[in-house]
Design an enzyme around this catalytic site. Structure first.
Site, PDB file in Angstrom:
ATOM      1  N   ASP A  14       0.807  -1.228   0.000  1.00 30.41           N
ATOM      2  CA  ASP A  14       0.000   0.000   0.000  1.00 30.41           C
ATOM      3  C   ASP A  14       0.835   1.270   0.000  1.00 30.41           C
ATOM      4  OD1 ASP A  14      -2.190  -1.680   0.112  1.00 30.41           O
ATOM      5  OD2 ASP A  14      -2.333  -1.578   2.300  1.00 30.41           O
ATOM      6  N   GLU A  15       1.997   1.219  -0.608  1.00 31.19           N
ATOM      7  CA  GLU A  15       2.888   2.380  -0.619  1.00 31.19           C
ATOM      8  C   GLU A  15       2.446   3.429  -1.635  1.00 31.19           C
ATOM      9  OE1 GLU A  15       3.830  -0.753  -1.176  1.00 31.19           O
ATOM     10  OE2 GLU A  15       5.302  -1.370   0.332  1.00 31.19           O
ATOM     11  N   LYS A  17       1.864   2.168  -5.041  1.00 23.97           N
ATOM     12  CA  LYS A  17       2.424   1.616  -6.294  1.00 23.97           C
ATOM     13  C   LYS A  17       1.495   1.894  -7.474  1.00 23.97           C
ATOM     14  CE  LYS A  17       2.479  -2.422  -4.344  1.00 23.97           C
ATOM     15  NZ  LYS A  17       2.114  -2.016  -2.975  1.00 23.97           N
ATOM     16  N   GLY A  18       0.158   1.776  -7.219  1.00 22.01           N
ATOM     17  CA  GLY A  18      -0.795   1.989  -8.302  1.00 22.01           C
ATOM     18  C   GLY A  18      -0.627   3.361  -8.921  1.00 22.01           C
ATOM     19  N   GLY A  41      -4.469  -4.247  -3.817  1.00 24.44           N
ATOM     20  CA  GLY A  41      -5.466  -3.227  -4.129  1.00 24.44           C
ATOM     21  C   GLY A  41      -4.694  -1.982  -4.526  1.00 24.44           C
ATOM     22  N   HIS A  42      -4.672  -1.675  -5.801  1.00 25.04           N
ATOM     23  CA  HIS A  42      -3.864  -0.563  -6.302  1.00 25.04           C
ATOM     24  C   HIS A  42      -4.797   0.566  -6.744  1.00 25.04           C
ATOM     25  CE1 HIS A  42      -0.292  -3.479  -7.190  1.00 25.04           C
ATOM     26  NE2 HIS A  42      -0.641  -3.446  -5.926  1.00 25.04           N
ATOM     27  N   GLN A 224       2.128  -5.997  -3.288  1.00 26.01           N
ATOM     28  CA  GLN A 224       2.584  -6.083  -1.892  1.00 26.01           C
ATOM     29  C   GLN A 224       3.885  -5.274  -1.721  1.00 26.01           C
ATOM     30  OE1 GLN A 224       1.568  -9.449  -3.406  1.00 26.01           O
ATOM     31  NE2 GLN A 224      -0.378  -8.566  -2.856  1.00 26.01           N
ATOM     32  N   ARG A 305      -5.395   0.673   8.632  1.00 28.81           N
ATOM     33  CA  ARG A 305      -3.981   0.281   8.592  1.00 28.81           C
ATOM     34  C   ARG A 305      -3.294   0.739   9.871  1.00 28.81           C
ATOM     35  NH1 ARG A 305      -3.744   2.772   2.627  1.00 28.81           N
ATOM     36  NH2 ARG A 305      -4.535   1.005   1.439  1.00 28.81           N
ATOM     37  N   ASP A 333       2.505  14.788   1.635  1.00 26.75           N
ATOM     38  CA  ASP A 333       1.495  15.769   2.098  1.00 26.75           C
ATOM     39  C   ASP A 333       0.833  15.344   3.415  1.00 26.75           C
ATOM     40  OD1 ASP A 333       0.550  13.756   0.064  1.00 26.75           O
ATOM     41  OD2 ASP A 333      -1.398  14.399   0.820  1.00 26.75           O
ATOM     42  N   THR A 414       2.678  14.112  -3.861  1.00 30.59           N
ATOM     43  CA  THR A 414       2.113  15.085  -2.917  1.00 30.59           C
ATOM     44  C   THR A 414       0.584  15.053  -2.919  1.00 30.59           C
ATOM     45  OG1 THR A 414       2.191  16.785  -4.628  1.00 30.59           O
ATOM     46  CG2 THR A 414       4.094  16.646  -3.139  1.00 30.59           C
TER      47      THR A 414
HETATM   48  P1  GDP Z   1      -0.726   0.369  -3.522  1.00 27.65           P
HETATM   49  O1  GDP Z   1      -1.321  -0.913  -3.058  1.00 27.65           O
HETATM   50  O2  GDP Z   1       0.740   0.445  -3.263  1.00 27.65           O
HETATM   51  O3  GDP Z   1      -1.078   0.696  -4.947  1.00 27.65           O
HETATM   52  O4  GDP Z   1      -1.391   1.511  -2.615  1.00 27.65           O
HETATM   53  P2  GDP Z   1      -2.958   1.633  -2.223  1.00 27.65           P
HETATM   54  O5  GDP Z   1      -3.714   2.079  -3.391  1.00 27.65           O
HETATM   55  O6  GDP Z   1      -3.410   0.408  -1.518  1.00 27.65           O
HETATM   56  O7  GDP Z   1      -2.877   2.739  -1.092  1.00 27.65           O
HETATM   57  C1  GDP Z   1      -2.321   3.998  -1.334  1.00 27.65           C
HETATM   58  C2  GDP Z   1      -3.387   5.059  -0.995  1.00 27.65           C
HETATM   59  O8  GDP Z   1      -2.773   6.318  -0.913  1.00 27.65           O
HETATM   60  C3  GDP Z   1      -4.452   5.186  -2.052  1.00 27.65           C
HETATM   61  O9  GDP Z   1      -5.656   5.551  -1.443  1.00 27.65           O
HETATM   62  C4  GDP Z   1      -3.929   6.320  -2.934  1.00 27.65           C
HETATM   63  O10 GDP Z   1      -4.971   6.993  -3.626  1.00 27.65           O
HETATM   64  C5  GDP Z   1      -3.307   7.200  -1.905  1.00 27.65           C
HETATM   65  N1  GDP Z   1      -2.144   7.993  -2.358  1.00 27.65           N
HETATM   66  C6  GDP Z   1      -1.144   7.637  -3.199  1.00 27.65           C
HETATM   67  N2  GDP Z   1      -0.204   8.610  -3.249  1.00 27.65           N
HETATM   68  C7  GDP Z   1      -0.619   9.592  -2.418  1.00 27.65           C
HETATM   69  C8  GDP Z   1      -0.064  10.834  -2.006  1.00 27.65           C
HETATM   70  O11 GDP Z   1       1.017  11.232  -2.398  1.00 27.65           O
HETATM   71  N3  GDP Z   1      -0.784  11.575  -1.107  1.00 27.65           N
HETATM   72  C9  GDP Z   1      -1.969  11.157  -0.607  1.00 27.65           C
HETATM   73  N4  GDP Z   1      -2.584  11.939   0.279  1.00 27.65           N
HETATM   74  N5  GDP Z   1      -2.530   9.981  -0.977  1.00 27.65           N
HETATM   75  C10 GDP Z   1      -1.857   9.207  -1.855  1.00 27.65           C
HETATM   76  P1  IMO Z   2      -0.825  -4.164  -2.268  1.00 29.56           P
HETATM   77  O1  IMO Z   2      -0.363  -4.715  -3.595  1.00 29.56           O
HETATM   78  C1  IMO Z   2      -0.977  -4.513   2.058  1.00 29.56           C
HETATM   79  C2  IMO Z   2      -0.937  -8.562   3.717  1.00 29.56           C
HETATM   80  C3  IMO Z   2      -2.194  -8.973   4.458  1.00 29.56           C
HETATM   81  C4  IMO Z   2      -1.605  -9.926   5.485  1.00 29.56           C
HETATM   82  C5  IMO Z   2      -0.507 -10.628   4.674  1.00 29.56           C
HETATM   83  C6  IMO Z   2      -0.928 -11.961   4.090  1.00 29.56           C
HETATM   84  O2  IMO Z   2      -2.121  -3.455  -2.335  1.00 29.56           O
HETATM   85  O3  IMO Z   2       0.262  -3.378  -1.623  1.00 29.56           O
HETATM   86  P2  IMO Z   2      -2.478 -12.639   2.042  1.00 29.56           P
HETATM   87  O4  IMO Z   2      -3.914 -12.361   1.768  1.00 29.56           O
HETATM   88  O5  IMO Z   2      -1.542 -12.159   0.989  1.00 29.56           O
HETATM   89  O6  IMO Z   2      -2.218 -14.080   2.389  1.00 29.56           O
HETATM   90  O7  IMO Z   2      -2.155 -11.826   3.398  1.00 29.56           O
HETATM   91  O8  IMO Z   2      -0.161  -9.749   3.637  1.00 29.56           O
HETATM   92  N1  IMO Z   2      -1.153  -8.079   2.323  1.00 29.56           N
HETATM   93  C7  IMO Z   2      -1.125  -6.795   1.980  1.00 29.56           C
HETATM   94  N2  IMO Z   2      -0.993  -5.684   2.728  1.00 29.56           N
HETATM   95  N3  IMO Z   2      -1.054  -4.424   0.707  1.00 29.56           N
HETATM   96  C8  IMO Z   2      -1.169  -5.526  -0.057  1.00 29.56           C
HETATM   97  O9  IMO Z   2      -1.127  -5.481  -1.405  1.00 29.56           O
HETATM   98  C9  IMO Z   2      -1.249  -6.784   0.569  1.00 29.56           C
HETATM   99  N4  IMO Z   2      -1.378  -8.056   0.136  1.00 29.56           N
HETATM  100  C10 IMO Z   2      -1.317  -8.834   1.215  1.00 29.56           C
HETATM  101  O10 IMO Z   2      -2.808  -7.852   5.057  1.00 29.56           O
HETATM  102  O11 IMO Z   2      -0.982  -9.196   6.505  1.00 29.56           O
HETATM  103 MG    MG Z   3      -2.850  -1.607  -1.835  1.00 29.34          MG
END
Ligand code: GDP
Ligand code: IMO
Ligand code: MG
Length: 424
Positions: A14-15, A17-18, A41-42, A224, A305, A333, A414
Site C-alpha cells: 500500500d505504498e 504503487k498503483g 489493491g492498487h 505487496q 492500517r 502531504d 504530494t
Molecule cells: P498500492 O497498493 O501500493 O497501490 O497503494 P494503495 O492504493 O493500496 O494505497 C495507497 C493510498 O494512498 C491510495 O488511497 C492512494 O490513492 C493514496 N495515495 C497515493 N499517493 C498519495 C499521495 O502522495 N498523497 C496522498 N494523500 N494519498 C496518496
Molecule cells: P498491495 O499490492 C498490504 C498482507 C495482508 C496480510 C498478509 C498476508 O495493495 O500493496 P495474504 O492475503 O496475501 O495471504 O495476506 O499480507 N497483504 C497486503 N498488505 N497491501 C497488499 O497489497 C497486501 N497483500 C497482502 O494484510 O498481513
Molecule cells: Mg494496496
C-alpha cells in the site's frame, strides 16, 4: 533507448504503487503484473474518479498500452470477471490489449474457504490475511496440485483435476455446506467462463521477450511490498509470493538484463495491515492522526492500517534485497501538520545496536527504535509539482532519507492524483 522499469513496494504494501505505475506507464508500452493476486489493491485517481485494481495491471487506463498478467500471479477468475465488468461500465476497452499467461494458477472458491478456516485456526497468531485465497492457491501450485488457466479450456482434464482436489482436500470440502466447497458448481462456472478468457490467454513470456527485443518499453508492476516477501519479509507474517525483484522475473518469464531501473515505492511514513511486528508503530494520538490524514484504510479489505514513523532499517533492507536504484516517496502531504517528525535510524535491543533487520522475528518483536527527530514544516505541500516549491524542511526530510539510503529520490508524490507529483 526504451527504458524498462520494475516498481517494487518497499514496506508492507500500500505504498502507492498503483499511482506510481499509472504515472510511469506514460513512458512505457507494456505494463505487467507478475505475482500475488487479488490480495493487492492498487488505487488510481484520475480527476475525481477513483479506480482500484486487484488483478488488472495499473496501466490499463492508458488505452494505447498493453497489459499482461504473468504466470507468477494466482488468478481468481471470478474476481477478474468482476474487474472486467467494472472496466466495461467505465467504457475502458481491453480487447486485444489485456493478456494473461496460460500458466497462471487459479484461485478457486475453495481456496478462499480454506484461507478463512486456516486463519481462524491460527487464533491469536493469525496473519490477518486478505482472505482472498492467496496462500492456499500458492500451496497447491508449489505442491503441483494447482489448476492453471490453460486447464479450463479442456473440460475433461479440468474435471479430473477438480475431482483430485476433492480427494486431497476432503478435510475442508467433504460434508461442507459452504457453496465454495462445491466442486461441481466451480467446474460449471469455469467452463462457462472459458470463452470469455480464451482470447486473452497467451504465453506471456514469449510476448514480453519479443516486445523487449523489438525495443518496446516494459513496466513491471510489483504487488505487496518487500517486507511481505515470503523469503525476505517478516515471515510468517508475510504473503505467499516473492514480492522482491526476483519474483517479477520468474513471474513473467524474463531474464535479469531486461530491467534497467528498479524503482522502489515507499510512503513518507510506515503502515501495515494485518498481524506481525512493526517496530515504529504508533498506538497513540500521533498514529491516529497519520491514519486520519492519510486515509489509511485498506483498498482491498477496508481494514484500518496500522501507522507509524518512517523506518530506515526496513528501507535499507528493501534497497539491498531488491537492488533498488531510485525511490518514489509517496504521501509526503500527509506529514504537513506535525510539529516534529521522527525517522528510525537503527534499533536497539538489550544494549545491542541493530542497523539491519534481524532474521529471527522474536528478536524483531523486541527491538526499540532509535529515532532522529526532524522539524515539521507546517505548510501545505498537497499538489506541489516542483521541488523548489517544497518547504525547506520538507526538502530536508527528503535529503535525510536519500543520504541514508544512498539512492536518489526521483519521484515525490504530494497527493493521490496523477498530476500531484514532483518528478525530480
Ligand atoms: P498500492 O497498493 O501500493 O497501490 O497503494 P494503495 O492504493 O493500496 O494505497 C495507497 C493510498 O494512498 C491510495 O488511497 C492512494 O490513492 C493514496 N495515495 C497515493 N499517493 C498519495 C499521495 O502522495 N498523497 C496522498 N494523500 N494519498 C496518496
Ligand atoms: P498491495 O499490492 C498490504 C498482507 C495482508 C496480510 C498478509 C498476508 O495493495 O500493496 P495474504 O492475503 O496475501 O495471504 O495476506 O499480507 N497483504 C497486503 N498488505 N497491501 C497488499 O497489497 C497486501 N497483500 C497482502 O494484510 O498481513
Ligand atoms: Mg494496496
Amino acid at each position: 533507448m526504451a527504458k524498462n522499469r520494475a516498481v517494487i513496494g518497499c514496506q508492507w504494501g500500500d505504498e502507492g504503487k498503483g499511482k506510481i505505475v499509472d504515472l510511469l506507464a506514460s513512458d512505457a508500452d507494456i505494463i505487467a503484473r507478475a505475482q500475488g493476486g487479488a490480495n493487492a489493491g492498487h488505487t488510481i485517481w484520475i480527476g475525481d474518479e477513483k479506480h482500484i485494481f486487484h488483478l488488472i495491471p495499473s496501466g490499463i487506463l492508458h488505452e494505447d498500452k498493453r497489459c499482461y498478467i504473468g504466470n507468477g500471479v494466482v488468478l481468481d477468475p471470478f474476481g477478474l470477471r468482476e474487474e472486467l465488468a467494472l472496466l466495461d461500465d467505465k467504457g475502458v476497452a481491453y480487447d486485444n490489449r489485456l493478456f494473461i499467461s496460460a500458466a497462471t494458477n487459479l484461485v478457486l472458491p475453495y481456496h478462499k474457504l480454506i484461507d478463512a478456516v486456516e486463519e481462524e485456526r491460527r487464533g491469536t497468531t493469525s496473519i490477518g490475511t486478505t482472505k482472498r485465497g492467496i496462500g492456499p492457491a500458492y500451496v497447491d501450485k508449489i505442491a503441483r496440485n494447482g489448476i492453471r488457466l490453460i486447464d479450463i479450456f479442456s473440460p475433461d482434464r479440468l474435471l479430473k483435476r477438480l475431482e483430485h482436489q476433492r480427494s486431497i482436500k476432503s478435510e475442508w470440502l467433504e460434508g461442507s455446506t459452504d457453496e465454495r466447497a462445491d466442486i461441481n458448481r466451480t467446474y460449471h462456472e469455469l467452463v462457462a467462463m472459458a470463452e470469455q478468457l480464451r482470447p486473452m490467454t497467451v504465453d506471456v513470456s514469449q510476448h514480453l521477450n519479443s516486445a523487449w527485443r523489438a525495443g518496446k518499453s516494459l513496466l513491471l508492476e510489483g504487488a505487496q511490498g518487500v517486507m511481505l516477501d515470503v523469503d525476505l519479509g517478516t515471515y510468517p507474517f508475510a504473503t505467499s509470493s516473492n514480492t522482491t525483484v526476483g519474483g517479477l522475473l520468474t513471474g513473467l518469464g524474463l531474464g535479469p538484463r531486461v530491467i534497467d531501473e528498479v524503482v522502489g515505492v515507499a510512503k513518507a511514513y510506515t503502515t501495515r495491515v494485518g498481524g506481525g511486528p512493526f517496530p515504529t508503530e504508533l498506538v497513540d494520538a500521533v498514529g491516529d492522526k497519520i491514519r486520519d490524514n492519510g486515509d489509511e484504510f485498506g483498498a482491498t479489505t477496508g481494514r484500518p492500517r496500522r501507522c507509524g514513523w518512517l523506518d530506515l532499517v526496513l528501507l535499507r533492507h528493501a534497497v539491498r534485497v531488491s537492488g533498488i536504484d531510485s525511490l518514489a516517496l509517496t504521501k509526503l502531504d500527509v506529514l504537513d501538520a506535525f510539529d516534529e517528525l521522527k525517522i528510525c535510524i537503527r534499533y536497539e535491543q538489550n544494549g545491542k545496536t541493530l542497523s539491519e533487520i534481524p532474521l529471527d522475528l522474536a528478536e524483531l518483536h523486541g527491538v526499540t527504535p532509535v529515532y532522529e527527530t526532524l522539524p515539521g514544516w507546517h505548510e501545505e505541500t498537497s499538489g506541489i509539482t516542483d521541488l523548489t516549491s517544497l518547504p525547506d524542511r520538507a526538502r530536508g526530510y527528503l535529503d535525510f532519507i536519500a543520504r541514508d539510503l544512498s539512492i536518489p529520490i526521483t519521484i515525490v508524490s504530494t497527493g493521490a492524483k496523477r498530476e500531484e507529483t514532483i518528478v525530480v
